[in-house]
Write an enzyme that holds these catalytic residues in place. Structure first.
Site, PDB file in Angstrom:
ATOM      1  N   ASN A  25     -11.059  -2.607  -5.201  1.00  0.00           N
ATOM      2  CA  ASN A  25     -10.304  -1.591  -5.953  1.00  0.00           C
ATOM      3  C   ASN A  25     -10.962  -1.193  -7.284  1.00  0.00           C
ATOM      4  O   ASN A  25     -10.578  -0.202  -7.899  1.00  0.00           O
ATOM      5  CB  ASN A  25      -8.854  -2.038  -6.199  1.00  0.00           C
ATOM      6  CG  ASN A  25      -7.975  -1.994  -4.967  1.00  0.00           C
ATOM      7  OD1 ASN A  25      -7.071  -2.814  -4.792  1.00  0.00           O
ATOM      8  ND2 ASN A  25      -8.203  -1.038  -4.088  1.00  0.00           N
ATOM      9  N   ASP A  35       0.833  -1.208   0.000  1.00  0.00           N
ATOM     10  CA  ASP A  35       0.000   0.000   0.000  1.00  0.00           C
ATOM     11  C   ASP A  35       0.869   1.259   0.000  1.00  0.00           C
ATOM     12  O   ASP A  35       2.002   1.239   0.490  1.00  0.00           O
ATOM     13  CB  ASP A  35      -0.907  -0.029   1.239  1.00  0.00           C
ATOM     14  CG  ASP A  35      -2.085   0.919   1.113  1.00  0.00           C
ATOM     15  OD1 ASP A  35      -2.377   1.384  -0.013  1.00  0.00           O
ATOM     16  OD2 ASP A  35      -2.711   1.204   2.149  1.00  0.00           O
TER      17      ASP A  35
END
Ligand code: IPE
Ligand code: IPE
Ligand code: MG
Length: 236
Positions: free
Chosen positions: A64, A16
């Protein structure tokens, strides 16, 4: 049962912070994702040098898709390019490649590249690289139950080994260590079944900046943890 001072067999990484890395530099998010791909190579070779040969990388979650269409398209293109470019070398190095997640929503091209990479490397035993694309832990459990129901298993008598055997990760050991970069203290739907007893390590380092030293720091912290698996460890 409990062990300390040891090396994880299987590490899962929640990669991330690509967007924040780009924003800090006044770049587009896609530049962060490109830099993130370079970090994957670093992390893999550092893990290999340290003696860890099983990695699972969270590349794209089922959630996502809610990102801007342009960003999703960039990521999918990057997955295609990277698979195409890296498979030869990974194969030469004896790495078995697997992709976990719901494939139906991926492009036909990506699905073909994935199927080729998996077939070519299926017999490799030196390392295992699993990439989670359109992966969600909840979706995985639902898919496992559906496939068991479809194959006639008596779900009223379902047990943990049977469910485990129907997960995308069947045959992989559970992750011992989950590393998350960029500071967030959550799993974001990554390996939620398999990581039930994994050690969690969160670093502020943004994924594109993650290198060998960060991996070694995670391994050092892992080695100092006491894993109890619900039991008791004398003196700790
Ligand atoms: C991780 O970086 C890559 C993916 C989730 C695909 P992000 O894109 O989530 O980066 P941040 O969290 O916005 O910094
Ligand atoms: C987790 O990162 C997913 C991947 C790294 C692929 P996100 O950036 O999507 O997670 P949240 O939204 O901060 O929980
Ligand atoms: Mg993020």
């Amino acid at each position: 049962m409990a062990e300390t001072g040891s090396l994880p067999v299987h590490i899962g990484i929640i990669m991330d912070g690509n967007g924040r890395w780009a924003r800090q530099r006044g770049l587009r998010r896609s530049a962060g994702h490109r830099a993130g791909i370079r970090a994957i190579r670093q992390a893999m070779s550092a893990a290999d040098e340290a003696g860890v040969h099983c990695l699972t990388l969270y590349a794209f979650s089922t959630e996502n898709w809610s990102r801007p269409r342009y960003e999703v398209a960039t990521l999918m293109r990057l997955f295609e390019e990277t698979l195409q470019e890296e498979v030869d070398e990974l194969h030469q190095n004896g790495v078995r490649i697997r992709v976990i997640g719901r494939r139906a929503q991926l492009s036909a091209r990506l699905r073909r590249l994935v199927a080729d990479a998996e077939a070519r490397t299926a017999g490799n035993l030196k390392g295992q690289l699993t990439v989670a694309i359109n992966y969600g832990g909840r979706a995985e459990i639902v898919d496992a139950v559906r496939s068991l129901a479809g194959s006639g298993v008596d779900l009223a008598a379902l047990d943990e080994p049977t469910l485990e055997g129907a997960l995308y990760t069947a045959g992989l050991p559970d992750p011992d260590l989950i590393i998350r970069t960029a500071g967030e203290m959550r799993t974001s739907n990554f390996l939620i079944w398999q990581a039930a007893y994994a050690e969690l390590y969160v670093t502020q380092t943004l994924w594109p900046d993650f290198g060998a030293a960060d991996l070694r720091a995670a391994l050092a912290e892992y080695a100092a943890r006491v894993r109890r698996f619900g039991g008791i460890v004398e003196g700790r």
